[in-house]
Design a protein around this motif. Structure first.
Motif, PDB file in Angstrom:
ATOM      1  N   PRO A 164       0.828  -1.211   0.000  1.00 18.45           N
ATOM      2  CA  PRO A 164       0.000   0.000   0.000  1.00 18.45           C
ATOM      3  C   PRO A 164       0.864   1.264   0.000  1.00 18.45           C
ATOM      4  CG  PRO A 164      -0.724  -1.546   1.699  1.00 18.45           C
ATOM      5  CD  PRO A 164       0.594  -2.035   1.185  1.00 18.45           C
ATOM      6  N   THR A 165       0.657   2.104  -0.996  1.00 19.41           N
ATOM      7  CA  THR A 165       1.399   3.360  -1.113  1.00 19.41           C
ATOM      8  C   THR A 165       0.787   4.212  -2.214  1.00 19.41           C
ATOM      9  OG1 THR A 165       3.547   4.381  -1.588  1.00 19.41           O
ATOM     10  CG2 THR A 165       3.069   2.323  -2.718  1.00 19.41           C
ATOM     11  N   GLU A 166       0.911   5.497  -2.071  1.00 16.79           N
ATOM     12  CA  GLU A 166       0.476   6.411  -3.123  1.00 16.79           C
ATOM     13  C   GLU A 166       1.597   6.669  -4.119  1.00 16.79           C
ATOM     14  OE1 GLU A 166      -1.241   9.859  -1.304  1.00 16.79           O
ATOM     15  OE2 GLU A 166      -2.826   8.685  -0.345  1.00 16.79           O
ATOM     16  N   ARG A 167       2.770   6.077  -3.878  1.00 20.80           N
ATOM     17  CA  ARG A 167       3.931   6.263  -4.746  1.00 20.80           C
ATOM     18  C   ARG A 167       4.303   4.951  -5.448  1.00 20.80           C
ATOM     19  NH1 ARG A 167       8.167   9.320  -1.024  1.00 20.80           N
ATOM     20  NH2 ARG A 167       8.897  10.148  -3.001  1.00 20.80           N
ATOM     21  N   ALA A 168       3.312   4.200  -5.839  1.00 16.57           N
ATOM     22  CA  ALA A 168       3.528   2.868  -6.417  1.00 16.57           C
ATOM     23  C   ALA A 168       4.397   2.904  -7.666  1.00 16.57           C
ATOM     24  CB  ALA A 168       2.185   2.207  -6.733  1.00 16.57           C
ATOM     25  N   ALA A 169       4.149   3.846  -8.560  1.00 17.61           N
ATOM     26  CA  ALA A 169       4.937   3.920  -9.798  1.00 17.61           C
ATOM     27  C   ALA A 169       6.403   4.209  -9.494  1.00 17.61           C
ATOM     28  CB  ALA A 169       4.364   4.979 -10.733  1.00 17.61           C
ATOM     29  N   ARG A 170       6.637   5.058  -8.546  1.00 17.87           N
ATOM     30  CA  ARG A 170       8.025   5.389  -8.181  1.00 17.87           C
ATOM     31  C   ARG A 170       8.752   4.148  -7.674  1.00 17.87           C
ATOM     32  NH1 ARG A 170      10.991   6.903  -3.469  1.00 17.87           N
ATOM     33  NH2 ARG A 170      12.700   8.284  -4.020  1.00 17.87           N
ATOM     34  N   TYR A 171       8.119   3.409  -6.760  1.00 17.24           N
ATOM     35  CA  TYR A 171       8.770   2.225  -6.197  1.00 17.24           C
ATOM     36  C   TYR A 171       8.906   1.105  -7.228  1.00 17.24           C
ATOM     37  CZ  TYR A 171       8.237   4.541  -1.702  1.00 17.24           C
ATOM     38  OH  TYR A 171       8.308   5.441  -0.663  1.00 17.24           O
ATOM     39  N   GLY A 172       7.921   0.948  -8.083  1.00 18.20           N
ATOM     40  CA  GLY A 172       8.008  -0.061  -9.136  1.00 18.20           C
ATOM     41  C   GLY A 172       9.149   0.237 -10.088  1.00 18.20           C
ATOM     42  N   ARG A 173       9.242   1.486 -10.508  1.00 17.15           N
ATOM     43  CA  ARG A 173      10.327   1.914 -11.402  1.00 17.15           C
ATOM     44  C   ARG A 173      11.682   1.738 -10.724  1.00 17.15           C
ATOM     45  NH1 ARG A 173       8.628   6.760 -12.289  1.00 17.15           N
ATOM     46  NH2 ARG A 173       9.686   7.642 -10.485  1.00 17.15           N
ATOM     47  N   THR A 233      12.749 -10.491 -14.843  1.00 18.70           N
ATOM     48  CA  THR A 233      12.975 -11.905 -15.127  1.00 18.70           C
ATOM     49  C   THR A 233      14.236 -12.323 -14.376  1.00 18.70           C
ATOM     50  OG1 THR A 233      11.984 -11.654 -17.310  1.00 18.70           O
ATOM     51  CG2 THR A 233      13.301 -13.627 -16.943  1.00 18.70           C
ATOM     52  N   PHE A 234      14.044 -13.066 -13.280  1.00 17.32           N
ATOM     53  CA  PHE A 234      15.161 -13.509 -12.460  1.00 17.32           C
ATOM     54  C   PHE A 234      15.920 -14.651 -13.130  1.00 17.32           C
ATOM     55  CE2 PHE A 234      12.252 -11.668  -9.297  1.00 17.32           C
ATOM     56  CZ  PHE A 234      13.126 -10.810  -8.648  1.00 17.32           C
ATOM     57  N   GLY A 235      15.202 -15.489 -13.846  1.00 13.80           N
ATOM     58  CA  GLY A 235      15.788 -16.649 -14.517  1.00 13.80           C
ATOM     59  C   GLY A 235      14.691 -17.375 -15.266  1.00 13.80           C
ATOM     60  N   PRO A 236      14.999 -18.513 -15.856  1.00 12.24           N
ATOM     61  CA  PRO A 236      13.974 -19.260 -16.586  1.00 12.24           C
ATOM     62  C   PRO A 236      12.814 -19.633 -15.656  1.00 12.24           C
ATOM     63  CG  PRO A 236      16.159 -20.168 -16.992  1.00 12.24           C
ATOM     64  CD  PRO A 236      16.299 -19.159 -15.896  1.00 12.24           C
ATOM     65  N   GLY A 237      11.628 -19.216 -16.013  1.00  7.23           N
ATOM     66  CA  GLY A 237      10.440 -19.536 -15.223  1.00  7.23           C
ATOM     67  C   GLY A 237      10.324 -18.752 -13.929  1.00  7.23           C
ATOM     68  N   GLU A 238      11.110 -17.680 -13.774  1.00  5.82           N
ATOM     69  CA  GLU A 238      11.086 -16.861 -12.562  1.00  5.82           C
ATOM     70  C   GLU A 238      10.814 -15.411 -12.949  1.00  5.82           C
ATOM     71  OE1 GLU A 238      14.455 -19.545 -10.263  1.00  5.82           O
ATOM     72  OE2 GLU A 238      14.981 -17.537 -10.945  1.00  5.82           O
ATOM     73  N   VAL A 239       9.525 -15.032 -12.913  1.00  6.53           N
ATOM     74  CA  VAL A 239       9.113 -13.720 -13.411  1.00  6.53           C
ATOM     75  C   VAL A 239       8.311 -12.974 -12.353  1.00  6.53           C
ATOM     76  CG1 VAL A 239       7.748 -12.535 -15.177  1.00  6.53           C
ATOM     77  CG2 VAL A 239       9.051 -14.579 -15.778  1.00  6.53           C
ATOM     78  N   LEU A 240       8.637 -11.698 -12.214  1.00  8.35           N
ATOM     79  CA  LEU A 240       7.906 -10.801 -11.336  1.00  8.35           C
ATOM     80  C   LEU A 240       7.247  -9.744 -12.206  1.00  8.35           C
ATOM     81  CD1 LEU A 240       7.362  -9.736  -8.377  1.00  8.35           C
ATOM     82  CD2 LEU A 240       9.349  -8.254  -8.760  1.00  8.35           C
ATOM     83  N   VAL A 241       5.941  -9.581 -12.086  1.00  6.82           N
ATOM     84  CA  VAL A 241       5.208  -8.549 -12.816  1.00  6.82           C
ATOM     85  C   VAL A 241       4.791  -7.488 -11.805  1.00  6.82           C
ATOM     86  CG1 VAL A 241       3.146  -8.031 -14.179  1.00  6.82           C
ATOM     87  CG2 VAL A 241       4.392 -10.173 -14.562  1.00  6.82           C
ATOM     88  N   LEU A 242       5.127  -6.242 -12.102  1.00  9.15           N
ATOM     89  CA  LEU A 242       4.815  -5.119 -11.229  1.00  9.15           C
ATOM     90  C   LEU A 242       3.719  -4.271 -11.860  1.00  9.15           C
ATOM     91  CD1 LEU A 242       8.520  -4.123 -10.567  1.00  9.15           C
ATOM     92  CD2 LEU A 242       6.986  -5.207  -8.920  1.00  9.15           C
ATOM     93  N   ILE A 243       2.713  -3.912 -11.082  1.00 10.47           N
ATOM     94  CA  ILE A 243       1.631  -3.058 -11.560  1.00 10.47           C
ATOM     95  C   ILE A 243       1.404  -1.963 -10.531  1.00 10.47           C
ATOM     96  CG2 ILE A 243      -0.796  -2.917 -12.226  1.00 10.47           C
ATOM     97  CD1 ILE A 243      -0.628  -5.901 -12.966  1.00 10.47           C
ATOM     98  N   ALA A 244       1.618  -0.719 -10.961  1.00  8.15           N
ATOM     99  CA  ALA A 244       1.395   0.429 -10.090  1.00  8.15           C
ATOM    100  C   ALA A 244      -0.072   0.838 -10.195  1.00  8.15           C
ATOM    101  CB  ALA A 244       2.294   1.585 -10.502  1.00  8.15           C
ATOM    102  N   GLN A 245      -0.773   0.733  -9.080  1.00  8.67           N
ATOM    103  CA  GLN A 245      -2.160   1.172  -9.016  1.00  8.67           C
ATOM    104  C   GLN A 245      -2.209   2.438  -8.173  1.00  8.67           C
ATOM    105  OE1 GLN A 245      -4.284  -2.294  -7.598  1.00  8.67           O
ATOM    106  NE2 GLN A 245      -4.272  -3.225  -9.628  1.00  8.67           N
ATOM    107  N   PRO A 246      -3.322   3.167  -8.193  1.00 12.75           N
ATOM    108  CA  PRO A 246      -3.372   4.444  -7.482  1.00 12.75           C
ATOM    109  C   PRO A 246      -2.994   4.370  -5.996  1.00 12.75           C
ATOM    110  CG  PRO A 246      -5.267   4.245  -8.922  1.00 12.75           C
ATOM    111  CD  PRO A 246      -4.547   2.913  -8.953  1.00 12.75           C
ATOM    112  N   GLU A 247      -3.322   3.274  -5.320  1.00 16.45           N
ATOM    113  CA  GLU A 247      -3.058   3.211  -3.888  1.00 16.45           C
ATOM    114  C   GLU A 247      -2.198   2.029  -3.459  1.00 16.45           C
ATOM    115  OE1 GLU A 247      -6.618   3.658  -1.632  1.00 16.45           O
ATOM    116  OE2 GLU A 247      -7.191   5.484  -2.694  1.00 16.45           O
ATOM    117  N   GLU A 248      -1.606   1.315  -4.432  1.00 11.07           N
ATOM    118  CA  GLU A 248      -0.737   0.205  -4.060  1.00 11.07           C
ATOM    119  C   GLU A 248       0.100  -0.269  -5.248  1.00 11.07           C
ATOM    120  OE1 GLU A 248      -2.983  -3.208  -2.765  1.00 11.07           O
ATOM    121  OE2 GLU A 248      -4.000  -3.405  -4.668  1.00 11.07           O
TER     122      GLU A 248
END
Length: 120
Positions: free
Chosen positions: A31-40, A64-79
């Motif tokens: 939870p944060t109002e600065r989600a895009a900043r932290y994601g970037r 992409t940490f490695g084969p089959g190891e993926v993190l997807v980041l989505i900045a939403q208005p409050e998280e």
């Protein structure tokens, strides 16, 4: 007679083998109002060691940490939503990497990551 692994039970061997092969998906929410900043910032920082991307227009990123190891980041208005898909044997380690970095980046704000898989 063949001894595969003395001192280990068969179920531990099977569980370990399956844990390395089958992926799990866990979702972390910060939870944060600065989600895009932290994601970037996370994508940029991890980009020194692994493949990353961040799209300013959509507020979405991928690590992409490695084969089959993926993190997807989505900045939403409050998280910031972090969806990690990886072999179950690596889930705790990769969650810890993501969480430690985000908590450090958002220390002044008291940023916390809440994982939905019940492990943390």
């Amino acid at each position: 007679m063949v001894v595969l692994a003395p001192f280990r039970k068969a179920r531990d061997i099977v569980a370990g083998t399956l844990g390395r092969r089958f992926p799990v998906t866990v979702v972390g929410r910060a939870p944060t109002e600065r989600a895009a900043r932290y994601g970037r910032q996370l994508a940029s920082h991890l980009g020194r060691k692994v493949e990353t991307s961040w799209d300013e227009d959509t507020g979405r990123g991928r690590v992409t940490f490695g084969p089959g190891e993926v993190l997807v980041l989505i900045a939403q208005p409050e998280e910031l939503v972090a969806t990690l898909t990886c072999p179950s044997a690596r889930a705790d380690e990769l969650k810890d990497v993501v969480e430690r970095h985000l908590v450090r980046f958002g220390a002044k704000e008291g940023l916390e990551v809440h994982w939905q898989d019940g492990r943390r």
